[in-house]
Design a protein around this motif. Structure first.
Motif, PDB file in Angstrom:
ATOM      1  N   GLU A   1      32.972 -17.433  72.883  1.00 30.46           N
ATOM      2  CA  GLU A   1      32.749 -16.886  71.545  1.00 30.46           C
ATOM      3  C   GLU A   1      33.784 -15.818  71.196  1.00 30.46           C
ATOM      4  O   GLU A   1      33.487 -14.850  70.524  1.00 30.46           O
ATOM      5  N   VAL A   2      35.003 -15.999  71.648  1.00 35.00           N
ATOM      6  CA  VAL A   2      36.074 -15.033  71.408  1.00 35.00           C
ATOM      7  C   VAL A   2      36.563 -15.159  69.971  1.00 35.00           C
ATOM      8  O   VAL A   2      36.797 -16.256  69.474  1.00 35.00           O
ATOM      9  N   ARG A   3      36.723 -14.001  69.303  1.00 37.95           N
ATOM     10  CA  ARG A   3      37.270 -13.961  67.943  1.00 37.95           C
ATOM     11  C   ARG A   3      38.650 -13.347  67.984  1.00 37.95           C
ATOM     12  O   ARG A   3      38.898 -12.394  68.716  1.00 37.95           O
ATOM     13  N   GLU A   4      39.568 -13.896  67.186  1.00 36.13           N
ATOM     14  CA  GLU A   4      40.913 -13.332  67.122  1.00 36.13           C
ATOM     15  C   GLU A   4      40.872 -12.004  66.367  1.00 36.13           C
ATOM     16  O   GLU A   4      40.227 -11.889  65.321  1.00 36.13           O
ATOM     17  N   TYR A   5      41.565 -11.000  66.901  1.00 32.28           N
ATOM     18  CA  TYR A   5      41.588  -9.677  66.275  1.00 32.28           C
ATOM     19  C   TYR A   5      42.347  -9.715  64.961  1.00 32.28           C
ATOM     20  O   TYR A   5      43.420 -10.295  64.849  1.00 32.28           O
ATOM     21  N   SER A   6      41.773  -9.079  63.964  1.00 33.86           N
ATOM     22  CA  SER A   6      42.419  -8.855  62.676  1.00 33.86           C
ATOM     23  C   SER A   6      41.931  -7.512  62.171  1.00 33.86           C
ATOM     24  O   SER A   6      40.729  -7.210  62.242  1.00 33.86           O
ATOM     25  N   VAL A   7      42.856  -6.704  61.669  1.00 31.26           N
ATOM     26  CA  VAL A   7      42.509  -5.373  61.169  1.00 31.26           C
ATOM     27  C   VAL A   7      41.547  -5.461  59.986  1.00 31.26           C
ATOM     28  O   VAL A   7      40.822  -4.511  59.699  1.00 31.26           O
ATOM     29  N   THR A   8      41.479  -6.615  59.316  1.00 33.63           N
ATOM     30  CA  THR A   8      40.610  -6.782  58.150  1.00 33.63           C
ATOM     31  C   THR A   8      39.195  -7.209  58.517  1.00 33.63           C
ATOM     32  O   THR A   8      38.338  -7.292  57.646  1.00 33.63           O
TER      33      THR A   8
ATOM     34  N   ASP B   1      38.444  10.899  62.783  1.00 33.86           N
ATOM     35  CA  ASP B   1      38.160  12.101  61.997  1.00 33.86           C
ATOM     36  C   ASP B   1      38.550  11.946  60.529  1.00 33.86           C
ATOM     37  O   ASP B   1      37.950  12.560  59.656  1.00 33.86           O
ATOM     38  N   ASP B   2      39.561  11.101  60.266  1.00 28.59           N
ATOM     39  CA  ASP B   2      39.987  10.906  58.877  1.00 28.59           C
ATOM     40  C   ASP B   2      39.370   9.660  58.231  1.00 28.59           C
ATOM     41  O   ASP B   2      39.842   9.184  57.210  1.00 28.59           O
ATOM     42  N   GLY B   3      38.276   9.127  58.823  1.00 32.17           N
ATOM     43  CA  GLY B   3      37.496   8.071  58.186  1.00 32.17           C
ATOM     44  C   GLY B   3      37.947   6.643  58.428  1.00 32.17           C
ATOM     45  O   GLY B   3      37.474   5.730  57.759  1.00 32.17           O
ATOM     46  N   ILE B   4      38.823   6.412  59.380  1.00 36.42           N
ATOM     47  CA  ILE B   4      39.288   5.054  59.672  1.00 36.42           C
ATOM     48  C   ILE B   4      38.375   4.435  60.731  1.00 36.42           C
ATOM     49  O   ILE B   4      38.122   5.036  61.775  1.00 36.42           O
ATOM     50  N   ASN B   5      37.854   3.236  60.435  1.00 34.27           N
ATOM     51  CA  ASN B   5      37.001   2.538  61.396  1.00 34.27           C
ATOM     52  C   ASN B   5      37.837   2.075  62.576  1.00 34.27           C
ATOM     53  O   ASN B   5      38.968   1.614  62.409  1.00 34.27           O
ATOM     54  N   LYS B   6      37.270   2.178  63.780  1.00 36.38           N
ATOM     55  CA  LYS B   6      38.027   1.818  64.978  1.00 36.38           C
ATOM     56  C   LYS B   6      37.115   1.146  65.996  1.00 36.38           C
ATOM     57  O   LYS B   6      35.891   1.298  65.954  1.00 36.38           O
ATOM     58  N   ILE B   7      37.745   0.387  66.896  1.00 39.12           N
ATOM     59  CA  ILE B   7      37.052  -0.184  68.039  1.00 39.12           C
ATOM     60  C   ILE B   7      37.860   0.137  69.284  1.00 39.12           C
ATOM     61  O   ILE B   7      39.089   0.265  69.225  1.00 39.12           O
TER      62      ILE B   7
END
Length: 74
Positions: free
Chosen positions: A19-26, A53-59
């Motif tokens: 169930e691997v998904r390709e990474y995309s910033v969107t 801290d500046d509101g950017i979503n991250k993993i």
């Protein structure tokens, strides 16, 4: 005497890898998902989801080859 048929259960790791998904910033991802990064040609598991801290979503992803990396997401 009749023997019961043995059914092999798929282990959790092989199920995740299928169930691997390709990474995309969107895209958005959840903790525990498997991600494939095309540039690094590597697969890893999302171990943390958050916001900078500046509101950017991250993993944070633990990749098999390149180690732990922090990536942006939508």
């Amino acid at each position: 005497m009749v023997r019961a048929k043995t059914i092999k259960k798929e282990d959790a790791l092989s199920k995740k890898k299928s169930e691997v998904r390709e990474y995309s910033v969107t895209d958005t991802f959840e903790k525990g998902e498997m991600v494939y990064h095309k540039v690094w040609d590597d697969t890893g598991e999302v171990i943390d989801v958050g916001t900078t801290d500046d509101g950017i979503n991250k993993i944070k992803v633990a990749f098999e080859k390149v180690g732990i990396k922090t990536l942006r997401m939508a």
